[in-house]
Scaffold this active site. Structure first.
Site, PDB file in Angstrom:
ATOM      1  N   CYS A 261      32.731  42.262  41.870  1.00 55.39           N
ATOM      2  CA  CYS A 261      31.547  43.038  42.257  1.00 55.39           C
ATOM      3  C   CYS A 261      31.745  44.538  42.090  1.00 55.39           C
ATOM      4  O   CYS A 261      31.019  45.331  42.707  1.00 55.39           O
ATOM      5  CB  CYS A 261      31.143  42.699  43.683  1.00 55.39           C
ATOM      6  SG  CYS A 261      30.480  41.021  43.822  1.00 55.39           S
TER       7      CYS A 261
ATOM      8  N   HIS B 200      40.602  44.120  51.149  1.00 57.01           N
ATOM      9  CA  HIS B 200      40.225  43.896  49.747  1.00 57.01           C
ATOM     10  C   HIS B 200      39.449  45.123  49.266  1.00 57.01           C
ATOM     11  O   HIS B 200      38.234  45.070  49.091  1.00 57.01           O
ATOM     12  CB  HIS B 200      39.360  42.627  49.675  1.00 57.01           C
ATOM     13  CG  HIS B 200      39.157  42.083  48.293  1.00 57.01           C
ATOM     14  ND1 HIS B 200      38.098  41.262  47.969  1.00 57.01           N
ATOM     15  CD2 HIS B 200      39.872  42.209  47.154  1.00 57.01           C
ATOM     16  CE1 HIS B 200      38.178  40.917  46.697  1.00 57.01           C
ATOM     17  NE2 HIS B 200      39.238  41.481  46.172  1.00 57.01           N
TER      18      HIS B 200
ATOM     19  N   TYR C  81      46.894  30.092  37.951  1.00 55.62           N
ATOM     20  CA  TYR C  81      45.917  31.164  37.799  1.00 55.62           C
ATOM     21  C   TYR C  81      46.030  32.272  38.844  1.00 55.62           C
ATOM     22  O   TYR C  81      46.091  32.006  40.048  1.00 55.62           O
ATOM     23  CB  TYR C  81      44.484  30.597  37.856  1.00 55.62           C
ATOM     24  CG  TYR C  81      43.515  31.663  37.425  1.00 55.62           C
ATOM     25  CD1 TYR C  81      43.273  31.888  36.080  1.00 55.62           C
ATOM     26  CD2 TYR C  81      42.941  32.509  38.364  1.00 55.62           C
ATOM     27  CE1 TYR C  81      42.456  32.918  35.680  1.00 55.62           C
ATOM     28  CE2 TYR C  81      42.122  33.541  37.962  1.00 55.62           C
ATOM     29  CZ  TYR C  81      41.883  33.739  36.625  1.00 55.62           C
ATOM     30  OH  TYR C  81      41.087  34.768  36.236  1.00 55.62           O
TER      31      TYR C  81
ATOM     32  N   ARG D 243      40.262  31.421  41.362  1.00 55.04           N
ATOM     33  CA  ARG D 243      40.840  31.032  42.645  1.00 55.04           C
ATOM     34  C   ARG D 243      40.161  29.759  43.166  1.00 55.04           C
ATOM     35  O   ARG D 243      38.966  29.568  43.001  1.00 55.04           O
ATOM     36  CB  ARG D 243      40.678  32.143  43.683  1.00 55.04           C
ATOM     37  CG  ARG D 243      41.673  33.286  43.538  1.00 55.04           C
ATOM     38  CD  ARG D 243      41.487  34.324  44.631  1.00 55.04           C
ATOM     39  NE  ARG D 243      40.197  34.980  44.522  1.00 55.04           N
ATOM     40  CZ  ARG D 243      39.133  34.692  45.244  1.00 55.04           C
ATOM     41  NH1 ARG D 243      39.192  33.766  46.182  1.00 55.04           N
ATOM     42  NH2 ARG D 243      37.993  35.332  45.055  1.00 55.04           N
TER      43      ARG D 243
ATOM     44  N   ARG E  78      40.519  37.716  32.308  1.00 58.48           N
ATOM     45  CA  ARG E  78      41.142  38.874  32.970  1.00 58.48           C
ATOM     46  C   ARG E  78      42.125  39.587  32.061  1.00 58.48           C
ATOM     47  O   ARG E  78      42.650  39.002  31.107  1.00 58.48           O
ATOM     48  CB  ARG E  78      41.904  38.403  34.214  1.00 58.48           C
ATOM     49  CG  ARG E  78      41.048  37.736  35.279  1.00 58.48           C
ATOM     50  CD  ARG E  78      40.691  38.672  36.378  1.00 58.48           C
ATOM     51  NE  ARG E  78      39.640  38.162  37.247  1.00 58.48           N
ATOM     52  CZ  ARG E  78      39.236  38.802  38.351  1.00 58.48           C
ATOM     53  NH1 ARG E  78      39.782  39.943  38.702  1.00 58.48           N
ATOM     54  NH2 ARG E  78      38.258  38.311  39.072  1.00 58.48           N
TER      55      ARG E  78
ATOM     56  N   SER F  62      34.922  39.843  45.193  1.00 62.91           N
ATOM     57  CA  SER F  62      35.505  39.596  43.882  1.00 62.91           C
ATOM     58  C   SER F  62      34.453  39.725  42.781  1.00 62.91           C
ATOM     59  O   SER F  62      33.340  39.211  42.912  1.00 62.91           O
ATOM     60  CB  SER F  62      36.103  38.184  43.856  1.00 62.91           C
ATOM     61  OG  SER F  62      37.081  38.076  44.865  1.00 62.91           O
TER      62      SER F  62
ATOM     63  N   ASP G 100      42.129  46.996  43.967  1.00 57.73           N
ATOM     64  CA  ASP G 100      41.856  45.680  44.560  1.00 57.73           C
ATOM     65  C   ASP G 100      42.276  45.556  46.023  1.00 57.73           C
ATOM     66  O   ASP G 100      41.588  44.905  46.791  1.00 57.73           O
ATOM     67  CB  ASP G 100      42.564  44.592  43.734  1.00 57.73           C
ATOM     68  CG  ASP G 100      42.017  43.189  43.992  1.00 57.73           C
ATOM     69  OD1 ASP G 100      40.781  43.032  44.025  1.00 57.73           O
ATOM     70  OD2 ASP G 100      42.815  42.259  44.165  1.00 57.73           O
TER      71      ASP G 100
ATOM     72  N   LYS H  92      46.866  38.089  46.415  1.00 58.52           N
ATOM     73  CA  LYS H  92      45.975  37.713  47.511  1.00 58.52           C
ATOM     74  C   LYS H  92      46.757  37.017  48.638  1.00 58.52           C
ATOM     75  O   LYS H  92      46.467  37.206  49.813  1.00 58.52           O
ATOM     76  CB  LYS H  92      44.842  36.817  46.991  1.00 58.52           C
ATOM     77  CG  LYS H  92      43.917  37.553  45.988  1.00 58.52           C
ATOM     78  CD  LYS H  92      43.301  38.720  46.653  1.00 58.52           C
ATOM     79  CE  LYS H  92      42.450  39.692  45.883  1.00 58.52           C
ATOM     80  NZ  LYS H  92      41.812  39.507  44.645  1.00 58.52           N
TER      81      LYS H  92
HETATM   82  P1  GTP Z   1      38.032  41.471  41.471  1.00 56.70           P
HETATM   83  O1  GTP Z   1      39.115  41.887  40.545  1.00 56.70           O
HETATM   84  O2  GTP Z   1      37.587  40.050  41.241  1.00 56.70           O
HETATM   85  O3  GTP Z   1      38.352  41.681  42.927  1.00 56.70           O
HETATM   86  O4  GTP Z   1      36.710  42.274  41.092  1.00 56.70           O
HETATM   87  P2  GTP Z   1      36.224  43.790  41.094  1.00 56.70           P
HETATM   88  O5  GTP Z   1      35.518  44.071  42.374  1.00 56.70           O
HETATM   89  O6  GTP Z   1      37.313  44.710  40.709  1.00 56.70           O
HETATM   90  O7  GTP Z   1      35.081  43.741  39.984  1.00 56.70           O
HETATM   91  P3  GTP Z   1      34.916  44.528  38.590  1.00 56.70           P
HETATM   92  O8  GTP Z   1      34.945  46.018  38.753  1.00 56.70           O
HETATM   93  O9  GTP Z   1      35.864  43.952  37.630  1.00 56.70           O
HETATM   94  O10 GTP Z   1      33.417  44.150  38.186  1.00 56.70           O
HETATM   95  C1  GTP Z   1      33.012  42.862  37.883  1.00 56.70           C
HETATM   96  C2  GTP Z   1      31.688  42.809  37.196  1.00 56.70           C
HETATM   97  O11 GTP Z   1      30.721  43.652  37.811  1.00 56.70           O
HETATM   98  C3  GTP Z   1      31.783  43.208  35.743  1.00 56.70           C
HETATM   99  O12 GTP Z   1      31.135  42.248  34.976  1.00 56.70           O
HETATM  100  C4  GTP Z   1      31.057  44.516  35.680  1.00 56.70           C
HETATM  101  O13 GTP Z   1      30.428  44.696  34.455  1.00 56.70           O
HETATM  102  C5  GTP Z   1      30.064  44.441  36.828  1.00 56.70           C
HETATM  103  N1  GTP Z   1      29.811  45.794  37.398  1.00 56.70           N
HETATM  104  C6  GTP Z   1      30.733  46.635  37.901  1.00 56.70           C
HETATM  105  N2  GTP Z   1      30.164  47.797  38.312  1.00 56.70           N
HETATM  106  C7  GTP Z   1      28.838  47.678  38.082  1.00 56.70           C
HETATM  107  C8  GTP Z   1      27.720  48.538  38.305  1.00 56.70           C
HETATM  108  O14 GTP Z   1      27.825  49.651  38.813  1.00 56.70           O
HETATM  109  N3  GTP Z   1      26.479  48.057  37.939  1.00 56.70           N
HETATM  110  C9  GTP Z   1      26.338  46.811  37.387  1.00 56.70           C
HETATM  111  N4  GTP Z   1      25.107  46.422  37.064  1.00 56.70           N
HETATM  112  N5  GTP Z   1      27.386  45.980  37.142  1.00 56.70           N
HETATM  113  C10 GTP Z   1      28.616  46.398  37.487  1.00 56.70           C
HETATM  114  C1  SPV Z   2      39.645  38.312  43.073  1.00 56.55           C
HETATM  115  O1  SPV Z   2      39.231  37.164  42.865  1.00 56.55           O
HETATM  116  O2  SPV Z   2      39.226  39.010  44.027  1.00 56.55           O
HETATM  117  C2  SPV Z   2      40.637  38.911  42.158  1.00 56.55           C
HETATM  118  C3  SPV Z   2      41.240  38.051  41.149  1.00 56.55           C
HETATM  119  O3  SPV Z   2      40.950  40.072  42.292  1.00 56.55           O
HETATM  120  S1  SPV Z   2      42.495  37.014  41.786  1.00 56.55           S
HETATM  121  O4  SPV Z   2      43.779  37.656  41.595  1.00 56.55           O
HETATM  122  O5  SPV Z   2      42.441  35.754  41.058  1.00 56.55           O
HETATM  123  O6  SPV Z   2      42.275  36.817  43.210  1.00 56.55           O
HETATM  124 MN    MN Z   3      40.028  40.988  44.139  1.00 63.04          MN
END
Ligand code: GTP
Ligand code: SPV
Ligand code: MN
Length: 600
Positions: A267, A243, A214, A86, A386, A265, A294, A223
């Site tokens: 996290c 979010h 993207y 983004r 992704r 994001s 999400d 979003k």
């Molecule tokens: P968006 O789709 O961008 O909104 O992100 P999201 O919040 O859904 O994040 P996602 O669950 O895809 O996690 C992103 C990163 O955080 C990955 O690289 C994971 O490996 C890492 N991660 C997720 N949960 C944990 C956790 O409990 N501990 C650690 N150390 N890393 C984590």
């Molecule tokens: C984020 O960045 O929080 C996402 C991926 O979930 S995007 O759809 O690119 O915003």
């Molecule tokens: Mn997101």
């Protein structure tokens, strides 16, 4: 003259589906006149059409067909290298006054924004096909469900929207004769960051996005509509667009609790929403199910109870680090009918990415299309690569994920990525304190947005890039929503990412987060014990099941420790937010801060 233009427009369009109402026809006509595509395709979202689009995308080099034995229905897309996340600095909210968007949004005056973008959209689809993509955000029949129509010249966007939304004829049906749909106009243009704008016009229910293909920049239902436009609508209509993931947790005795969690994001939302409990919990009969990973739309029903839906129909999830240990459910999701973006291709048509397996493959084609070997010094996949997978692929999809009545929400969790200072878990004293915790949420930046990675920034409610109006009004909205509730969800703060001096994670995370979730659920029902601390209610080591972990009571205390000096610095760093909001801060926020300083 007008007739000639609209004749030309209709000639290019072919047959407009009968169900399309006059408001949509008129708007699409205007877009055709502006963008001047060679051809217009009205998408119906059916299987035959989808199959045809995939074939065409492969023929055009937009997608690579993967090994269909190993990955049936799966394709790989390599994005432009300048278009991998983004673009927050190119994202604008366009309203008559700048005060409407506040200090955390980029602003343009609508007339000026339309004029600027018209010069970009003018003739931008010459020689290209314009796709008209009708879609619904939210379970069909839900009072909160919203219709959008995205016009785009990207087949990749069309196919992604087909997975991420309820796309096709269902949207015309839901819309009927109404004019009430979000007008989403998108063109990849020449994918030039200097000619890239993502503009929102909340007063016109309109989004114009140019120059990026993207994710969040281009899949306008996500979003742009479901957070920025929806948050603005929610403010007027007494609901909230957040979010947040939504998950169900069923105890061995059958009691089910739904939890919403806002993490910035990349996290951990997808991972937490699909969590697989540790063995012992599974044996005891705990079950975790996903409603969404999400976005959550939240309202208060006639009985004063909080309910929520997931407006999406698929996952656009982070790939790197995902494997059969960290997130087996995500791995199952992306086994079929999935579009991968920016990961590495193996010689047999399978895929690889950093963290998929311990042993890297001997060779691959990296996300940029170059030959790759483990020792070449580059990553095989982009850190923000992704997968786009349909929700129905999820083995732990919650039975109510598609229920128009939504699910009840009994706990709200805020969490950031913080290697220092912030303990694993604590509970807010009350709603107002919880809103303060959400508002002051800090997190280290990630690859999900372009810019520096690993810098702590304030990310209120994990919504900094997504609040479609003035953050002052957004925080007031959070405080006011409480007044509609009979009983409010309990609010918690977590940090899975705290590290020791050697840079190792103090908490194992992923499935083991179940242990923290159990305490949260028990607290939300007023059962588990907690001790009062300066930050909030905290579990003692004996209040969390640590059996089977190599974490003893002492270790747990250090994961939970609060260093007063560090925390004073933390409060100072919140100044960033407080100064931006100078004079405009809701008084509840000021009081909470004063009380916290006094406690410390
Ligand atoms: P968006 O789709 O961008 O909104 O992100 P999201 O919040 O859904 O994040 P996602 O669950 O895809 O996690 C992103 C990163 O955080 C990955 O690289 C994971 O490996 C890492 N991660 C997720 N949960 C944990 C956790 O409990 N501990 C650690 N150390 N890393 C984590
Ligand atoms: C984020 O960045 O929080 C996402 C991926 O979930 S995007 O759809 O690119 O915003
Ligand atoms: Mn997101």
């Amino acid at each position: 003259m007008t007739t000639a233009v609209s004749d030309r427009a209709s000639a290019r369009q072919g047959a407009v589906p009968a169900q399309v109402n006059e408001h949509v026809r008129k708007w699409v006509d205007e877009c055709i006149q502006l963008c001047q595509p060679d051809r217009v395709v009205w998408c119906d979202g059916g299987k035959a059409e989808t199959d045809r689009f995939y074939e065409q995308a492969v023929a055009e080099g937009v997608l690579v067909k993967l090994n269909q034995q190993k990955l049936p229905g799966c394709y790989l897309h390599r994005s432009n290298q300048n278009d991998v996340a983004r673009s927050e600095h190119l994202t604008f909210i366009c309203t008559p006054s700048q005060d409407m968007v506040g200090p955390t949004n980029n602003w343009m005056e609508p007339k000026a924004a339309y004029a600027k973008l018209k010069t970009l959209f003018d003739g931008c689809m010459k020689g290209r096909t314009m796709y008209v993509v009708p879609f619904v955000m939210g379970p069909i029949g839900s009072p909160l469900a919203k219709v959008g129509v995205e016009i785009t010249d990207s087949l990749y966007v069309v196919l992604n929207m087909g997975i991420m939304t309820r796309m096709g004829e269902v949207a015309w049906k839901q819309l009927g004769d109404d004019d009430d749909f979000t007008r989403c106009l998108h063109s990849v243009g020449d994918v030039n960051p200097d000619r890239r704008y993502i503009c929102h016009f909340p007063l016109d229910n309109t989004i114009w996005s140019f120059g990026s293909g993207y994710g969040g920049n281009a899949l306008l239902g996500k979003k742009c509509l479901a957070l920025r436009i929806a948050s603005w609508l929610g403010k007027q209509q007494n609901w909230m667009a957040e979010h947040m993931l939504l998950m169900g947790a069923q105890k061995p005795d059958g009691e089910k609790t739904y939890v919403a969690a806002a993490f910035p994001s990349a996290c951990g939302k997808t991972n937490f929403a699909m969590l697989i409990p540790p063995k012992k919990y599974q044996q005891d009969g705990w079950k975790i199910t996903t409603v969404g990973d999400d976005i959550a739309w939240i309202w208060v029903n006639e009985d004063g109870l909080v309910r929520a839906i997931n407006p999406e129909a698929g996952y656009f999830g982070v790939v790197p680090g995902t494997n059969y240990e960290s997130n087996p459910n995500a791995m199952e999701c992306m086994k079929r009918n999935t579009i991968y973006t920016n990961v590495a291709l193996l010689p047999d048509g399978d895929l690889w990415w950093e963290g998929k397996t311990k042993e890297p493959p001997k060779e691959a084609i990296d996300w940029t299309g170059q030959p790759w070997t483990p020792d070449c010094g580059r990553k095989s996949s982009h850190p923000n690569s992704r997968f786009t997978a349909p929700a129905i692929n999820n083995p732990v999809l919650d039975p109510a994920w598609d229920d128009p009545r939504g699910v009840p929400v009994q706990a709200i969790i805020f969490g950031g990525r913080r290697s220092k200072t912030i303990p694993l878990v604590f509970q807010a004293f009350n709603w107002v304190h919880g809103v303060y915790l959400g508002a002051t949420l800090g997190s280290e930046t990630t690859a999900a947005a372009s810019g520096a990675v690993g810098v702590v920034r304030r990310d209120p409610m994990a919504m900094l890039p997504f609040i479609g109006y003035n953050i002052r009004d957004y925080l007031v909205h959070w405080f006011r929503m409480r007044k509609l509730m009979n009983d409010c969800p309990r609010i918690f703060h977590v940090n899975w990412f705290r590290k020791d001096d050697k840079g190792r994670f103090l908490w194992p995370g992923f499935g083991e987060n179940m242990r923290v979730l159990e305490w949260i659920i028990e607290r939300a029902h007023g059962r588990a014990y907690a001790k009062e601390t300066v930050l909030g209610w905290m579990p003692r080591p004996q209040d969390i099941h640590l059996d089977g972990l190599s974490i003893g009571a002492k270790d747990f205390e250090s994961i939970q420790s609060v260093d007063v000096e560090e925390f004073k610095a933390e409060i100072l760093s919140q100044e960033e937010l407080f100064l931006k909001l100078a004079g405009d801060l809701p008084k509840e926020m000021v009081f909470q801060r004063e009380i916290l300083i006094a406690r410390l």
